[in-house]
Motif scaffolding. Sequence first.
Motif, PDB file in Angstrom:
ATOM      1  N   ASP A  50       0.830  -1.210   0.000  1.00 41.91           N
ATOM      2  CA  ASP A  50       0.000   0.000   0.000  1.00 41.91           C
ATOM      3  C   ASP A  50       0.861   1.255   0.000  1.00 41.91           C
ATOM      4  OD1 ASP A  50      -2.222  -1.630   0.058  1.00 41.91           O
ATOM      5  OD2 ASP A  50      -2.557  -1.425   2.219  1.00 41.91           O
ATOM      6  N   LEU A  51       1.919   1.262   0.810  1.00 41.10           N
ATOM      7  CA  LEU A  51       2.812   2.418   0.858  1.00 41.10           C
ATOM      8  C   LEU A  51       3.552   2.598  -0.466  1.00 41.10           C
ATOM      9  CD1 LEU A  51       4.323   2.016   4.442  1.00 41.10           C
ATOM     10  CD2 LEU A  51       2.719   3.776   3.677  1.00 41.10           C
TER      11      LEU A  51
ATOM     12  N   ARG B 125       1.136   4.011  -3.020  1.00 45.31           N
ATOM     13  CA  ARG B 125       0.864   5.432  -2.742  1.00 45.31           C
ATOM     14  C   ARG B 125       2.044   6.289  -3.212  1.00 45.31           C
ATOM     15  NH1 ARG B 125      -0.304   6.467   3.336  1.00 45.31           N
ATOM     16  NH2 ARG B 125      -1.782   4.801   2.825  1.00 45.31           N
ATOM     17  N   ARG B 126       3.241   5.813  -2.978  1.00 47.22           N
ATOM     18  CA  ARG B 126       4.424   6.554  -3.409  1.00 47.22           C
ATOM     19  C   ARG B 126       4.442   6.701  -4.931  1.00 47.22           C
ATOM     20  NH1 ARG B 126       9.698   7.338  -1.261  1.00 47.22           N
ATOM     21  NH2 ARG B 126      11.242   7.707  -2.912  1.00 47.22           N
TER      22      ARG B 126
ATOM     23  N   ARG C 276       1.930   6.612  -7.037  1.00 43.97           N
ATOM     24  CA  ARG C 276       0.857   7.501  -7.508  1.00 43.97           C
ATOM     25  C   ARG C 276       1.194   8.962  -7.272  1.00 43.97           C
ATOM     26  NH1 ARG C 276      -2.502   3.320  -4.887  1.00 43.97           N
ATOM     27  NH2 ARG C 276      -3.308   1.969  -6.551  1.00 43.97           N
ATOM     28  N   LEU C 277       1.854   9.248  -6.146  1.00 46.98           N
ATOM     29  CA  LEU C 277       2.248  10.628  -5.866  1.00 46.98           C
ATOM     30  C   LEU C 277       3.336  11.090  -6.825  1.00 46.98           C
ATOM     31  CD1 LEU C 277       2.329  10.610  -1.944  1.00 46.98           C
ATOM     32  CD2 LEU C 277       0.714  11.830  -3.410  1.00 46.98           C
TER      33      LEU C 277
END
Length: 315
Positions: A72-73, A76-77, A79-80
Amino acid sequence: MRSDVSNPRNPPVVVAVNGSRIGPVLVDLAAAEAALYRAPLLIVHVWPGRYTGAYRGRGAVASRADAQRLLDLSARRARLLRADVPVTSYLFDGGAATLLTEASRSARLLVLGHRDESCARPTWGSTTAYLAHHSACPLMIYRGPAPSQGPVVVAVSARPEGDATLGYAFARAALVDAPLVAMHMWTRPGAAEGIPPAVRPGAYVEERAAAEKALAEALVSWTARFPDVVVERLVVSDSEMEYTVGRALRRGRLMVAGIGLSGSFAELLCSAREDRAGVRRTSPTVLIPRMVPAADTVATSSRAHVRSVLHAIDT
């Protein structure tokens, strides 16, 4: 609804994370590759919790919840960092080498990393080393920061089966507007068998001329297809290869090579490192597979499961 990752006409860049220190860098690299090729990104982690084979890891196995949190982390990284790249993540159970080999059959590119250990042990790690010989798609191996403005370097075998390697290198150089260094090695008589070559007068010049001719012939069709790519030819003997490869890995932005018939060149790349102990600064290496691995190298159940994940992931 089906994800972009499931589109067989636009296969994903797949990156495997395992909780090592270079994990975030691997995600960044894979996201950049996906953006470069306008492809989706699939981030995977292979959790060994239910794996029944030999486990070589150190310490306790992370829980499944920890593994999912890592994914998940990482997602998220990505996508950012690259909002324009479709990102999907998936948690597999089992043996990493087996599952990633199958994942490579439906991927555009597989991105893996080196060991987290000191450069005193310049190895890729068991999973990466296995994939270096069995991946069905190009395999990118990250080994540390490298110049972003250097040339693309390609190791040319000058054999018909090397066309895929040259094609990838020329296309990449054209895509990033970089010069291309085409490097070809010739083997002195007897060197392959470990016999000290007996050099007769004039033999070196003849061997080098033959190697230069073979390299030129291998490049003809590709320079015609990519006329804007500036190509530098480099011919070296087997005795000079290790040193030349080391310099190329330090100065180039990317090394492209084929697995080869014996896999010896992949092993040479695996052992290459910076001269200073503890410093790892070699460009990423992309290994181009010689052929798709035989279907029976992966268990049928694993093949079906991985294939279903890559082709039918729900958003």
